[in-house]
Design a protein around this motif. Sequence first.
Motif, mmCIF file in Angstrom:
data_model
loop_
_atom_site.group_PDB
_atom_site.id
_atom_site.type_symbol
_atom_site.label_atom_id
_atom_site.label_comp_id
_atom_site.label_asym_id
_atom_site.label_seq_id
_atom_site.Cartn_x
_atom_site.Cartn_y
_atom_site.Cartn_z
ATOM 1 N N THR A 1 69.644 63.179 30.179
ATOM 2 C CA THR A 1 70.951 62.657 30.573
ATOM 3 C C THR A 1 72.079 63.284 29.769
ATOM 4 O O THR A 1 73.210 63.369 30.252
ATOM 5 C CB THR A 1 71.005 61.132 30.386
ATOM 6 O OG1 THR A 1 70.711 60.821 29.015
ATOM 7 C CG2 THR A 1 69.997 60.438 31.282
ATOM 8 N N ASP B 1 69.428 63.369 24.507
ATOM 9 C CA ASP B 1 68.101 63.449 25.114
ATOM 10 C C ASP B 1 67.433 64.786 24.794
ATOM 11 O O ASP B 1 66.236 64.850 24.502
ATOM 12 C CB ASP B 1 68.203 63.291 26.635
ATOM 13 C CG ASP B 1 67.716 61.929 27.115
ATOM 14 O OD1 ASP B 1 67.332 61.094 26.273
ATOM 15 O OD2 ASP B 1 67.722 61.703 28.345
ATOM 16 N N LEU C 1 63.074 59.067 25.845
ATOM 17 C CA LEU C 1 64.162 59.681 26.596
ATOM 18 C C LEU C 1 64.825 58.698 27.549
ATOM 19 O O LEU C 1 64.173 57.812 28.096
ATOM 20 C CB LEU C 1 63.641 60.879 27.396
ATOM 21 C CG LEU C 1 62.974 62.006 26.592
ATOM 22 C CD1 LEU C 1 62.422 63.062 27.531
ATOM 23 C CD2 LEU C 1 63.944 62.616 25.596
ATOM 24 N N GLN C 2 66.123 58.884 27.765
ATOM 25 C CA GLN C 2 66.862 58.074 28.719
ATOM 26 C C GLN C 2 66.769 58.643 30.131
ATOM 27 O O GLN C 2 66.831 57.912 31.114
ATOM 28 C CB GLN C 2 68.341 58.004 28.304
ATOM 29 C CG GLN C 2 68.575 57.347 26.957
ATOM 30 C CD GLN C 2 68.129 55.901 26.939
ATOM 31 O OE1 GLN C 2 68.443 55.141 27.847
ATOM 32 N NE2 GLN C 2 67.413 55.517 25.892
ATOM 33 N N GLY C 3 66.621 59.958 30.240
ATOM 34 C CA GLY C 3 66.557 60.598 31.543
ATOM 35 C C GLY C 3 65.201 60.470 32.190
ATOM 36 O O GLY C 3 64.265 59.891 31.626
ATOM 37 N N GLU C 4 65.089 61.042 33.389
ATOM 38 C CA GLU C 4 63.840 60.948 34.133
ATOM 39 C C GLU C 4 62.759 61.842 33.543
ATOM 40 O O GLU C 4 63.044 62.935 33.043
ATOM 41 C CB GLU C 4 64.049 61.346 35.602
ATOM 42 C CG GLU C 4 64.988 60.448 36.372
ATOM 43 C CD GLU C 4 66.410 60.964 36.365
ATOM 44 O OE1 GLU C 4 67.187 60.492 37.198
ATOM 45 O OE2 GLU C 4 66.739 61.830 35.529
ATOM 46 N N LYS D 1 58.609 59.196 28.156
ATOM 47 C CA LYS D 1 59.380 58.089 28.729
ATOM 48 C C LYS D 1 59.814 57.099 27.660
ATOM 49 O O LYS D 1 60.844 56.413 27.817
ATOM 50 C CB LYS D 1 58.558 57.382 29.804
ATOM 51 C CG LYS D 1 58.415 58.175 31.088
ATOM 52 C CD LYS D 1 57.514 57.468 32.093
ATOM 53 C CE LYS D 1 57.335 58.293 33.354
ATOM 54 N NZ LYS D 1 56.421 57.656 34.329
#
Length: 275
Positions: A46, A50, A14-17, A11
């Motif tokens: 994303t 990423d 990374l920008q994504g989930e 987390k």
Amino acid sequence: MMQMPLADELKKILQGEVLSDAKSLDSYSRDASLFRVVPQVVVRPTDAADVSALVKFVSAKKHENHKLDLHITPRAAGTDMSGGPLNTSIILDTTAHLNRIIEVGENAATVEPGMFFRDFDKETKKKNLELPSYTASRELNTVGGMVGNNSGGEKNLKYGKTARYVEELDVVLFDGQVHTLKNLSGQKLAQKLQEPGIEGDIYRQVSQLVSNPAYSKIIEANKPQVEKNSSGYALWDIGNGKTTLNLARLMVGAQGTLGITTKIKFGLVHPKKYA
């Protein structure tokens, strides 16, 4: 000092989930096969940046401890029936964000791997174009899965498998960088074989392999004698390594084991009413 959980580490970079709850892990523990393999974490990148960050993170961790059970498996729609998109570590889901069509030209289209074929097909049909290697799961699968498995379906005998239509791939390799792979020949191949750096090294090593008479004889002798083959690395179909070499073709059918695809350029055909 207590080690930070893997999900928390991811987390931060990374920008994504980043998903690690029991429900999500259970959902990603299955594909269309009978297997169930529960991952540690699921990542929904994303963009290509990423993906690069994730690969660099894993490479650094493995460099610190090569025995560490940490690896990445790209996943799209999960229609594979062999357990290909399952693992016990990190699942990289392309369908959440890497799912856009970028361009549809006169005879080709550029798209991200997580786009469902049904949506891709609607867009290309607007220009009377089609990717004819679609499978029986065409309403469920993604274009990235088609590349990973070298899919072929009802039109396979006439039009061939997906590999025939892959013109370029943007792929994140083990160095965490995005590399554009395509068929190179003549002077362009000669220049690439002289290029310094990791990409040049890869081209040189593969060229030496397929151009070696002893190895090329073994490759040709063991080429599957079938109309449809979607397993293994297609070393017999990437060129002779001297006048032509197509590393994009090597990626097709590799199920994400050689690199993670972030963009695909497909050559397309004009569909015929009865073929």
